[in-house]
Design an enzyme around this catalytic site. Structure first.
Site, PDB file in Angstrom:
ATOM      1  N   LYS A  22      -0.476  12.436  -5.975  1.00 55.81           N
ATOM      2  CA  LYS A  22       0.570  11.425  -5.812  1.00 55.81           C
ATOM      3  C   LYS A  22      -0.037  10.048  -5.528  1.00 55.81           C
ATOM      4  O   LYS A  22       0.340   9.055  -6.140  1.00 55.81           O
ATOM      5  CB  LYS A  22       1.491  11.825  -4.647  1.00 55.81           C
ATOM      6  CG  LYS A  22       2.431  10.713  -4.216  1.00 55.81           C
ATOM      7  CD  LYS A  22       3.330  11.131  -3.076  1.00 55.81           C
ATOM      8  CE  LYS A  22       2.808  10.821  -1.706  1.00 55.81           C
ATOM      9  NZ  LYS A  22       2.822   9.410  -1.303  1.00 55.81           N
ATOM     10  N   ASN A  23      -0.999  10.008  -4.596  1.00 58.89           N
ATOM     11  CA  ASN A  23      -1.523   8.702  -4.176  1.00 58.89           C
ATOM     12  C   ASN A  23      -2.464   8.065  -5.198  1.00 58.89           C
ATOM     13  O   ASN A  23      -2.892   6.927  -5.028  1.00 58.89           O
ATOM     14  CB  ASN A  23      -2.221   8.819  -2.815  1.00 58.89           C
ATOM     15  CG  ASN A  23      -1.205   8.958  -1.691  1.00 58.89           C
ATOM     16  OD1 ASN A  23      -0.002   8.873  -1.910  1.00 58.89           O
ATOM     17  ND2 ASN A  23      -1.709   9.171  -0.481  1.00 58.89           N
ATOM     18  N   CYS A 116       8.677   2.423   8.955  1.00 57.92           N
ATOM     19  CA  CYS A 116       8.939   3.773   8.479  1.00 57.92           C
ATOM     20  C   CYS A 116       8.613   4.721   9.620  1.00 57.92           C
ATOM     21  O   CYS A 116       8.107   4.296  10.658  1.00 57.92           O
ATOM     22  CB  CYS A 116       8.132   4.083   7.226  1.00 57.92           C
ATOM     23  SG  CYS A 116       6.409   4.348   7.525  1.00 57.92           S
ATOM     24  N   ARG A 121       3.555  -0.294   9.751  1.00 53.22           N
ATOM     25  CA  ARG A 121       2.917  -0.431   8.435  1.00 53.22           C
ATOM     26  C   ARG A 121       3.153  -1.782   7.761  1.00 53.22           C
ATOM     27  O   ARG A 121       3.860  -1.883   6.754  1.00 53.22           O
ATOM     28  CB  ARG A 121       3.348   0.711   7.517  1.00 53.22           C
ATOM     29  CG  ARG A 121       2.903   2.050   8.057  1.00 53.22           C
ATOM     30  CD  ARG A 121       3.346   3.189   7.186  1.00 53.22           C
ATOM     31  NE  ARG A 121       2.454   3.437   6.076  1.00 53.22           N
ATOM     32  CZ  ARG A 121       2.621   4.446   5.219  1.00 53.22           C
ATOM     33  NH1 ARG A 121       3.629   5.260   5.340  1.00 53.22           N
ATOM     34  NH2 ARG A 121       1.781   4.608   4.240  1.00 53.22           N
ATOM     35  N   ASP A 124       0.527  -7.459   5.621  1.00 51.39           N
ATOM     36  CA  ASP A 124      -0.094  -8.782   5.783  1.00 51.39           C
ATOM     37  C   ASP A 124      -1.428  -8.903   5.030  1.00 51.39           C
ATOM     38  O   ASP A 124      -1.771  -9.972   4.519  1.00 51.39           O
ATOM     39  CB  ASP A 124      -0.293  -9.099   7.271  1.00 51.39           C
ATOM     40  CG  ASP A 124      -1.096  -8.022   7.987  1.00 51.39           C
ATOM     41  OD1 ASP A 124      -0.749  -6.824   7.846  1.00 51.39           O
ATOM     42  OD2 ASP A 124      -2.082  -8.352   8.659  1.00 51.39           O
ATOM     43  N   LEU A 125      -2.174  -7.799   4.932  1.00 52.19           N
ATOM     44  CA  LEU A 125      -3.492  -7.872   4.275  1.00 52.19           C
ATOM     45  C   LEU A 125      -3.346  -8.069   2.763  1.00 52.19           C
ATOM     46  O   LEU A 125      -4.147  -8.754   2.139  1.00 52.19           O
ATOM     47  CB  LEU A 125      -4.318  -6.615   4.570  1.00 52.19           C
ATOM     48  CG  LEU A 125      -4.584  -6.352   6.055  1.00 52.19           C
ATOM     49  CD1 LEU A 125      -5.182  -4.970   6.259  1.00 52.19           C
ATOM     50  CD2 LEU A 125      -5.516  -7.423   6.623  1.00 52.19           C
ATOM     51  N   ASP A 304      -3.578  12.025   6.440  1.00 47.06           N
ATOM     52  CA  ASP A 304      -2.570  12.828   5.725  1.00 47.06           C
ATOM     53  C   ASP A 304      -2.769  14.332   5.898  1.00 47.06           C
ATOM     54  O   ASP A 304      -1.962  15.121   5.410  1.00 47.06           O
ATOM     55  CB  ASP A 304      -2.565  12.476   4.223  1.00 47.06           C
ATOM     56  CG  ASP A 304      -1.912  11.129   3.963  1.00 47.06           C
ATOM     57  OD1 ASP A 304      -1.323  10.553   4.892  1.00 47.06           O
ATOM     58  OD2 ASP A 304      -1.988  10.641   2.816  1.00 47.06           O
ATOM     59  N   ARG A 396       9.032  14.459  -2.019  1.00 45.97           N
ATOM     60  CA  ARG A 396       8.389  13.197  -2.395  1.00 45.97           C
ATOM     61  C   ARG A 396       6.927  13.428  -2.750  1.00 45.97           C
ATOM     62  O   ARG A 396       6.343  12.664  -3.518  1.00 45.97           O
ATOM     63  CB  ARG A 396       8.460  12.195  -1.238  1.00 45.97           C
ATOM     64  CG  ARG A 396       9.856  11.658  -0.977  1.00 45.97           C
ATOM     65  CD  ARG A 396       9.802  10.548   0.044  1.00 45.97           C
ATOM     66  NE  ARG A 396       8.638   9.711  -0.226  1.00 45.97           N
ATOM     67  CZ  ARG A 396       7.877   9.154   0.690  1.00 45.97           C
ATOM     68  NH1 ARG A 396       8.141   9.303   1.967  1.00 45.97           N
ATOM     69  NH2 ARG A 396       6.846   8.428   0.358  1.00 45.97           N
TER      70      ARG A 396
HETATM   71  C1  UD1 Z   1      -2.107   5.049   2.001  1.00 51.12           C
HETATM   72  C2  UD1 Z   1      -1.534   6.348   1.511  1.00 51.12           C
HETATM   73  C3  UD1 Z   1      -1.041   7.180   2.679  1.00 51.12           C
HETATM   74  C4  UD1 Z   1      -2.135   7.359   3.722  1.00 51.12           C
HETATM   75  C5  UD1 Z   1      -2.746   6.007   4.097  1.00 51.12           C
HETATM   76  C6  UD1 Z   1      -3.962   6.134   5.000  1.00 51.12           C
HETATM   77  C7  UD1 Z   1      -0.750   5.778  -0.697  1.00 51.12           C
HETATM   78  C8  UD1 Z   1       0.406   5.543  -1.611  1.00 51.12           C
HETATM   79  N1  UD1 Z   1      -0.465   6.050   0.587  1.00 51.12           N
HETATM   80  O1  UD1 Z   1      -1.046   4.326   2.641  1.00 51.12           O
HETATM   81  O2  UD1 Z   1      -0.617   8.457   2.187  1.00 51.12           O
HETATM   82  O3  UD1 Z   1      -1.580   7.948   4.882  1.00 51.12           O
HETATM   83  O4  UD1 Z   1      -3.167   5.296   2.923  1.00 51.12           O
HETATM   84  O5  UD1 Z   1      -4.936   6.918   4.398  1.00 51.12           O
HETATM   85  O6  UD1 Z   1      -1.895   5.753  -1.128  1.00 51.12           O
HETATM   86  N2  UD1 Z   1      -2.308  -2.144   7.638  1.00 51.12           N
HETATM   87  C9  UD1 Z   1      -2.105  -3.420   8.140  1.00 51.12           C
HETATM   88  N3  UD1 Z   1      -1.823  -4.423   7.249  1.00 51.12           N
HETATM   89  C10 UD1 Z   1      -1.739  -4.218   5.908  1.00 51.12           C
HETATM   90  C11 UD1 Z   1      -1.965  -2.920   5.407  1.00 51.12           C
HETATM   91  C12 UD1 Z   1      -2.244  -1.905   6.292  1.00 51.12           C
HETATM   92  O7  UD1 Z   1      -2.158  -3.627   9.346  1.00 51.12           O
HETATM   93  O8  UD1 Z   1      -1.473  -5.187   5.177  1.00 51.12           O
HETATM   94  C13 UD1 Z   1      -2.611  -1.023   8.561  1.00 51.12           C
HETATM   95  C14 UD1 Z   1      -1.533   0.069   8.545  1.00 51.12           C
HETATM   96  O9  UD1 Z   1      -0.436  -0.236   9.389  1.00 51.12           O
HETATM   97  C15 UD1 Z   1      -2.326   1.264   9.007  1.00 51.12           C
HETATM   98  C16 UD1 Z   1      -3.722   1.021   8.397  1.00 51.12           C
HETATM   99  O10 UD1 Z   1      -3.762  -0.370   8.089  1.00 51.12           O
HETATM  100  O11 UD1 Z   1      -2.417   1.278  10.411  1.00 51.12           O
HETATM  101  C17 UD1 Z   1      -4.021   1.807   7.132  1.00 51.12           C
HETATM  102  O12 UD1 Z   1      -2.931   1.680   6.239  1.00 51.12           O
HETATM  103  P1  UD1 Z   1      -3.110   1.727   4.663  1.00 51.12           P
HETATM  104  O13 UD1 Z   1      -4.428   2.277   4.307  1.00 51.12           O
HETATM  105  O14 UD1 Z   1      -2.719   0.399   4.110  1.00 51.12           O
HETATM  106  O15 UD1 Z   1      -1.993   2.778   4.268  1.00 51.12           O
HETATM  107  P2  UD1 Z   1      -1.213   2.771   2.919  1.00 51.12           P
HETATM  108  O16 UD1 Z   1      -2.068   2.166   1.871  1.00 51.12           O
HETATM  109  O17 UD1 Z   1       0.166   2.243   3.128  1.00 51.12           O
END
Ligand code: UD1
Length: 415
Positions: A22-23, A116, A121, A124-125, A304, A396
């Protein structure tokens, strides 16, 4: 609302085919926005999120034709550059259209995802990275509005490792003017799978799989065929379920090299594992031993898989410490496991699980995708019947889960 009813006690036995990830599928489907030519994706899992992403892309003007396990996308008539709130709120991965839209069309409006179940989540990055590449970004009425004539290559440092953040910026940089370097980027295998697809489309990318990815932008990308990698979380979930139930299973069409920490932990729990080509065989005799788990970005233990190992630890011999370092609220399954008789104490991001010799079936509620998988595992080992409510979360991310588990001898049915 659909529910799953499980009669616990059957050890999982037999063979199961692992689906496409999925990811990996979700970001790679968004790559279809980067070219006017056809992108043919095979080994796509039949999942609710894949359907939602397809609908979103179609709303934008992508044409999508399906055959079993594959979709062919064509992006020559994309004229709507918006991802609406209704879609982003049900599937956060919809944020992955932001980069492709702004880099190819110079304009994108994507709803902010909001919170969520597993935490706030933020994105900003993703936004900061696009700004560093010259995009003008404003937040209006709950939407991110990004504009740019042509993005410019930049050096971008991630304060926190972000999987979709890395993917969004990698796709943006593929069509940008000049060289982009993503530092402290995510090393997850799904990032590498996206890079492989983008390279097949003509992108110039190196360093994926490490924490520094270099992308040299090109004027145009072309069509390609890409086969989605196997799902390491689905693989891990079946292996934990077999370990917890004292079973003997073989996973086909998977990859052991992307599951190293998970296989190590299962071995520590007492499972015997043999790898041969794209198959993994696991055999478990007796009660599992408790195993400590600390989640962190790849190649460390995946967040996960945290909930599934929590279920395993609930019935293990001894006590285990489970530390969640990625998401601040990812212990929602603890309260439900307690309803089945588990002994778990939580303090901040740390749980202490004291193994009990059996769980007892009860009605529980799924709160998010991987928490649902954890409750399924708990239901498979519990005495009597476990009913899991709100299983739409499970649909999902797990393809035909009850069919696959039934095939392995589980007593499971959808209500
Ligand atoms: C992806 C996966 C999800 C998995 C997660 C961590 C997909 C579709 N989903 O989610 O299944 O649980 O990686 O391995 O691939 N963060 C910020 N700012 C940002 C982005 C992230 O602070 O702009 C923080 C998040 O809140 C979290 C951490 O960074 O604490 C990691 O999140 P991230 O790797 O971005 O998760 P996803 O990509 O959403």
């Amino acid at each position: 609302m659909q529910k799953l009813a499980i009669q616990g006690g059957n050890p999982l036995q037999g063979e199961v085919r692992i689906s496409g990830a999925k990811n990996a599928a979700l970001p790679i489907m968004c790559a279809s926005l980067l070219t006017a030519e056809t992108l043919r994706l095979t080994n796509l899992p039949d999942l609710h999120d894949v359907g939602t992403m397809r609908k979103l892309l179609q709303q934008m003007g992508i044409t999508a034709k399906s055959a079993t396990g594959e979709i062919t996308f064509k992006g020559d008539k994309v004229e709507n550059w918006e991802a609406p709130y209704d879609m982003v709120k049900t599937m956060r991965a919809a944020i992955l259209v932001l980069g492709p839209l702004v880099t190819r069309f110079g304009d994108a409006r994507v709803s902010l995802p909001g919170g969520c179940a597993i935490g706030s989540r933020p994105v900003d990055l993703h936004i900061k990275g696009l700004q560093a590449m010259g995009a003008e970004i404003s937040i209006e009425h709950g939407y991110i509005h990004a504009k740019a004539k042509r993005l410019k290559g930049a050096r971008i440092f991630f304060d926190i490792v972000s999987v979709t953040g890395t993917e969004n910026l990698m796709m943006s940089a593929a069509l940008a003017d000049g060289v982009t370097v993503l530092e402290n980027s995510a090393r997850e295998p799904e990032v590498v799978d996206l890079a492989n697809c983008l390279r097949a489309m003509g992108a110039k990318i190196s360093g994926d799989g490490t924490d520094a990815i270099t992308i040299t932008g090109v004027e145009k990308l072309h069509g390609a065929h890409h086969r989605i990698m196997p799902d390491r979380i689905e693989s891990g979930t079946f292996l934990v379920a077999a370990t917890a139930t004292g079973g003997s299973i073989t996973l086909r069409e998977t990859r052991a090299d992307i599951l190293e920490t998970v296989l190590e932990k299962l071995t520590e729990a007492g499972a015997k594992i043999k790898v041969s080509g794209d198959s993994i065989h696991l055999e478990m005799n007796g009660r599992p031993k408790a195993v400590n788990v600390r989640t962190a970005p790849h190649p460390a233990f995946p967040t996960d898989m945290q909930a599934q190992f929590m279920a395993l630890n609930c019935i293990a011999e001894g006590s285990a410490i489970v530390i969640e370092t990625i998401f601040e609220n990812r212990f929602m399954h603890v309260q439900e496991l307690r309803r089945l008789g588990a002994h778990i104490d939580v303090e901040g991001n740390t749980s202490v699980v004291r193994g009990v010799d059996h769980l007892e079936g009860a009605t529980v509620m799924a709160t998010d995708l991987r928490a649902s998988a954890c409750l399924v595992i708990a239901g498979l080992v519990a005495q009597g019947e476990t009913v899991i409510d709100r299983i739409y979360h499970l649909d999902r991310g797990y393809e035909h889960i009850e069919a696959k588990l039934s095939q392995l001898g589980a007593n499971i049915r959808r209500l």
